[in-house]
Scaffold this active site. Structure first.
Site, PDB file in Angstrom:
ATOM      1  N   THR A   1      49.269  12.770  60.023  1.00  0.00           N
ATOM      2  CA  THR A   1      48.239  12.396  59.050  1.00  0.00           C
ATOM      3  C   THR A   1      47.039  11.775  59.752  1.00  0.00           C
ATOM      4  O   THR A   1      47.167  11.162  60.813  1.00  0.00           O
ATOM      5  CB  THR A   1      48.786  11.404  58.016  1.00  0.00           C
ATOM      6  OG1 THR A   1      49.263  10.234  58.700  1.00  0.00           O
ATOM      7  CG2 THR A   1      49.906  12.018  57.197  1.00  0.00           C
TER       8      THR A   1
ATOM      9  N   PRO B   1      45.223   9.053  59.109  1.00  0.00           N
ATOM     10  CA  PRO B   1      45.262   7.629  59.440  1.00  0.00           C
ATOM     11  C   PRO B   1      46.088   7.342  60.689  1.00  0.00           C
ATOM     12  O   PRO B   1      45.739   6.445  61.469  1.00  0.00           O
ATOM     13  CB  PRO B   1      45.901   6.992  58.194  1.00  0.00           C
ATOM     14  CG  PRO B   1      45.614   7.940  57.095  1.00  0.00           C
ATOM     15  CD  PRO B   1      45.680   9.297  57.719  1.00  0.00           C
ATOM     16  N   TYR B   2      47.156   8.091  60.887  1.00  0.00           N
ATOM     17  CA  TYR B   2      47.975   7.889  62.078  1.00  0.00           C
ATOM     18  C   TYR B   2      47.182   8.234  63.339  1.00  0.00           C
ATOM     19  O   TYR B   2      47.215   7.494  64.328  1.00  0.00           O
ATOM     20  CB  TYR B   2      49.234   8.752  61.997  1.00  0.00           C
ATOM     21  CG  TYR B   2      50.159   8.589  63.183  1.00  0.00           C
ATOM     22  CD1 TYR B   2      51.015   7.495  63.266  1.00  0.00           C
ATOM     23  CD2 TYR B   2      50.183   9.524  64.217  1.00  0.00           C
ATOM     24  CE1 TYR B   2      51.866   7.339  64.353  1.00  0.00           C
ATOM     25  CE2 TYR B   2      51.034   9.374  65.303  1.00  0.00           C
ATOM     26  CZ  TYR B   2      51.872   8.276  65.363  1.00  0.00           C
ATOM     27  OH  TYR B   2      52.706   8.120  66.445  1.00  0.00           O
ATOM     28  N   ILE B   3      46.476   9.321  63.303  1.00  0.00           N
ATOM     29  CA  ILE B   3      45.659   9.710  64.456  1.00  0.00           C
ATOM     30  C   ILE B   3      44.583   8.661  64.725  1.00  0.00           C
ATOM     31  O   ILE B   3      44.353   8.249  65.870  1.00  0.00           O
ATOM     32  CB  ILE B   3      45.048  11.108  64.222  1.00  0.00           C
ATOM     33  CG1 ILE B   3      46.174  12.159  64.209  1.00  0.00           C
ATOM     34  CG2 ILE B   3      44.015  11.448  65.280  1.00  0.00           C
ATOM     35  CD1 ILE B   3      45.752  13.504  63.681  1.00  0.00           C
TER      36      ILE B   3
ATOM     37  N   LYS C   1      46.262   5.459  66.251  1.00  0.00           N
ATOM     38  CA  LYS C   1      46.671   5.546  67.646  1.00  0.00           C
ATOM     39  C   LYS C   1      45.470   5.620  68.586  1.00  0.00           C
ATOM     40  O   LYS C   1      45.549   5.170  69.737  1.00  0.00           O
ATOM     41  CB  LYS C   1      47.610   6.742  67.839  1.00  0.00           C
ATOM     42  CG  LYS C   1      48.970   6.546  67.174  1.00  0.00           C
ATOM     43  CD  LYS C   1      49.660   5.264  67.640  1.00  0.00           C
ATOM     44  CE  LYS C   1      51.063   5.123  67.092  1.00  0.00           C
ATOM     45  NZ  LYS C   1      51.734   3.877  67.550  1.00  0.00           N
TER      46      LYS C   1
END
Length: 244
Positions: free
Chosen positions: A145, A147-149, A152
């Protein structure tokens, strides 16, 4: 101090660090699993303290660091590994809660931990070492997703900024850019077929999932004196994902 220590990479790191002689302070939300792990480490002759806590809550990370110092007298190294991630809808279909959860755990969690860990290390003549868990999603879009990218990527930014700010004080700060690893978080996306693994490793050179201990070994090295000239790094432990 190891966060996200109740399972997966964090649990593997706890066992590995303890075997190598470190006194480990284990932090995670899952109290029972955390305490069972600490008891197992002590049963094998290691030193372990379980401190249940949520990295999103500054006061709980303050308590974890205080208990580490109170129990063992110092904080030589920290592995800020707690995280949450998901595959799912594209950006415009995600709700705010999904965004907030991923950013709070993965970014604010690292921020909260370092804000408590660094002052202790500044008071120590020998400084300290911090390792933060990022991902291959920290440098490229992976199919996770959005937001995860974004989160990180932010972990790498926090890591590099802290390395620059505290390097003169003898504090090294690095990140791991981790590839697909066989953990409980990944299990829902595996259906037991080779095709599932292929989807997760399609860009990697080594067409397999990592074992959690393989990631833990890299964290151990970065926390040790063997990595004394490494700081501000984004160390790839990704089976060659970033090589192609």
């Amino acid at each position: 101090m190891i966060t996200g220590a109740s399972s997966g990479i964090g649990a593997a790191a706890a066992k590995l660090f303890a075997r190598e002689g470190a006194a480990v302070v284990l932090v995670a939300r899952r109290k029972d699993a955390l305490r069972e792990l600490a008891e197992a480490i002590r049963g094998d002759g290691g030193r372990a303290l379980a401190v249940p806590g949520d990295v999103r809550i500054p006061e709980e990370m303050e308590e974890a660091v205080a208990r580490a110092v109170g129990e063992f007298g110092a904080l030589d190294a920290a592995f800020n590994n707690a995280g949450v991630g998901a595959f799912g809808p594209v950006l415009h279909e995600l709700d705010e809660d999904a965004y907030d959860t991923v950013m709070d755990v993965n970014v604010r969690g690292v921020w909260n931990c370092m804000r408590q860990q660094i002052p202790v290390m500044l008071r120590q003549e020998h400084g300290g070492a911090i390792v933060n868990t990022s991902s291959v999603a920290g440098h490229s879009a992976t199919g996770a997703t959005t937001p995860y990218i974004a989160a990180k990527h932010a972990v790498l930014g926090l890591t590099r900024a802290a390395a620059a700010e505290y390097g003169a004080a003898g504090i090294r700060v690095n990140a791991l850019t981790v590839g697909a690893t066989r953990t409980h978080q990944l299990e829902p996306y595996l259906d037991g077929t080779p095709e599932a693994v292929e989807r997760l490793t399609r860009r990697a050179v080594q067409k397999r999932l990592a074992d959690p201990e393989e990631i833990a070994q890299a964290a151990l090295w970065l926390c040790s004196g063997r990595a004394s000239f490494v700081t501000g790094g984004a160390v790839a432990v990704d089976g060659g994902w970033s090589a192609v």
